[in-house]
Design an enzyme around this catalytic site. Sequence first.
Site, mmCIF file in Angstrom:
data_model
loop_
_atom_site.group_PDB
_atom_site.id
_atom_site.type_symbol
_atom_site.label_atom_id
_atom_site.label_comp_id
_atom_site.label_asym_id
_atom_site.label_seq_id
_atom_site.Cartn_x
_atom_site.Cartn_y
_atom_site.Cartn_z
ATOM 1 N N HIS A 141 0.831 -1.200 0.000
ATOM 2 C CA HIS A 141 0.000 0.000 0.000
ATOM 3 C C HIS A 141 0.869 1.255 0.000
ATOM 4 C CE1 HIS A 141 -3.953 -1.945 1.398
ATOM 5 N NE2 HIS A 141 -3.076 -2.934 1.327
ATOM 6 N N ASP A 248 -0.916 -20.010 0.482
ATOM 7 C CA ASP A 248 -0.216 -20.165 -0.796
ATOM 8 C C ASP A 248 1.224 -20.634 -0.644
ATOM 9 O OD1 ASP A 248 0.954 -17.885 0.242
ATOM 10 O OD2 ASP A 248 0.685 -16.664 -1.561
ATOM 11 N N HIS A 251 3.020 -16.526 1.868
ATOM 12 C CA HIS A 251 2.665 -15.518 2.871
ATOM 13 C C HIS A 251 2.898 -15.998 4.298
ATOM 14 C CE1 HIS A 251 0.813 -13.387 -0.471
ATOM 15 N NE2 HIS A 251 0.670 -12.344 0.326
ATOM 16 N N ASP A 275 -6.586 -12.820 -1.416
ATOM 17 C CA ASP A 275 -5.839 -11.561 -1.537
ATOM 18 C C ASP A 275 -5.241 -11.457 -2.940
ATOM 19 O OD1 ASP A 275 -4.904 -9.102 -0.590
ATOM 20 O OD2 ASP A 275 -3.006 -9.945 0.091
ATOM 21 N N LEU A 312 6.142 -8.711 -0.816
ATOM 22 C CA LEU A 312 4.969 -9.422 -1.304
ATOM 23 C C LEU A 312 3.872 -8.428 -1.679
ATOM 24 C CD1 LEU A 312 4.634 -12.466 1.136
ATOM 25 C CD2 LEU A 312 5.097 -12.576 -1.309
#
Length: 388
Positions: A141, A248, A251, A275, A312
Site C-alpha cells: 500500500h 499459498d 505468505h 488476496d 509481497l
Amino acid sequence: MTRQALTGARIFDGTRFHEQSTLLIADGKIEAIVPAGETVGDCEQIDLAGGTLAPGFIDAQVNGGGGRMLNDEPSPQSMYMIAEGHRPFGTTSLLPTLITDAEGAVEKAISSAAEAVLAGRGVAGLHLEGPHLAPSRKGTHLAKYMRPLEAADVELLSSAVLKVGTLVVTLAGEQVTPAQVTQLTNAGVIVCLGHTDTDAARAQQLFDAGARGVTHLFNAMSGLGHRQPGLVGAALDHPDVWGGIIADGHHVDPLALRVALRAKRGPGRLFFVTDSMSLVGQERDHFTLNGRTIWRRQGGYCSRLALDDGTLAGSDLDMASAVRFGVSYLDLPLGEALRMASAYPADFLRLNDRGRLLQGLRADLVHLGEDLQVRQTWLGGVASGQTS
C-alpha cells in the site's frame, strides 16, 4: 418451475458428505438432497460422473482477477470481470477489495458495489482495505494516502452499508478508536484489524468494541511473541474473532498455519482468502499497480507476486488451490478445507443465503474432480458458460 437433478458425485452440504445422493435445484435454489434413484419428477438430469459437489467458494478479499485490478477502475464492470476471472476456480461469491488509494476512490467503489451486488453476478459486497492503515505496516500500500479514521469517514461507511449490504473495512488499531469501531459495527459494518502494529491489549479492546476479524492473519501485523502476543495472539485467543489466511506457501509458513488452526478459540474461525491480484486466470508475468510493477515469480506451491524490492504484493492464489493446499499441507480433512472456503466465510460475512447446500439457499455450487481441480461451477443454478 425450472428443476435440475445433479447426481453421480459425492455431495458435501457444508456439514457432512452424502454418498449415492442427488441434489435437486429449483429456480436457482437448493430444493433437497435425496437418495440416488429416488423418483424426482419432471426435471433436467445431470450426471456428474464422479468427484465432489460442494457449496461454491466465497472469497472475502479479492483485489483483482481476470486481468483487472479494482484500484485501476473501481467500476461495476471491473467487479464483474474480477468475479468472472475467479469463477473457473470455484468462487461464486466474492468481495472486490479496494486497497489504499487517493481521495475519491472509496466513494466510487461504494457506488459501484451497490450496483454490482444487485446484478447477481457473483459480487457479494465490498472490502475496503485502507486508507486507515498504519504506514509502519504498509506492505504494498502507499503510505502517503494513509490517515486516521475521522467522523466523516464513519458517517460515509455507516451509510454505505445501506447501499452495499455487506461491507468489510480493514482498519489499523493506531488509526481508530474503540468508540468509532462500535459506531461502525452498530451500523452493520464488518470491522477487521490489519496492517497494524497494535499490541494485544489494544487489539482485545477493539475486539470487545465490535471488531469482528483480522485481515490476512500473520501478514502486515504485530506477531506472536511469548511476552508480546501482538495482534496474532489476540486474534487467536479472542473467541469471537474470525481471520482470513492466505494459504499459498509464501505468505505464511504451513507450520505456522497449522499451529494457528489448532490454537484458534471459537466460535470465530479461520477461513481462506486469496488476496489475489489481476493475474489470476492470466498468462502474463507482471502488471502495474499505482505506478509500480508487480512481478509474477514462479516457484513453490504457486507463483509469488512481489515488487522489485521483493515485498509481497498480494497473491496469485485462487480458492480451489487454497483448498488443495489445506488438504496437502495443513492436515485438513477435505470437509474442513471446503468449509474454510465456503461455510466459514459465509458465516463471517453474514451471507445467510449461501455457503451450504440446504433447502432454500442459493444454488451456488462447485464440482471438483478426484484431484480437487474444478470441473464446473453454478451461480444461482446456472452452470458456467450457460445463460439463465
